[in-house]
Write a protein that holds these residues in place. Sequence first.
Motif: not given
Length: 78
Positions: A8-12, A27-34
């Motif tokens: 998440i931090n890499e994508l941000a 991907e980032i939306a999915n990772l944040r949900t997880k």
Amino acid sequence: MHEILKRINELALKRRTEGLTQNENAEIANLRTKYIQEFRGSMEELLLNTTIVDPKGDDVTPNKLKKAQAKNRMKQIW
């Protein structure tokens, strides 16, 4: 959970510097949900294993929490 947060931090960082593709936004939306699901699960486990004791040493755990703890103890592990 650490790998999710790291990604998440890499994508941000990439979003701030060069922007994200549509797939990366998904991907980032999915990772944040997880991440939120895992965080809430760990907080629930923490609360279900907590007992509140006053300065006198008496158990003052709320009845609602005691009921949830008893219900959790009755769950089958497998």
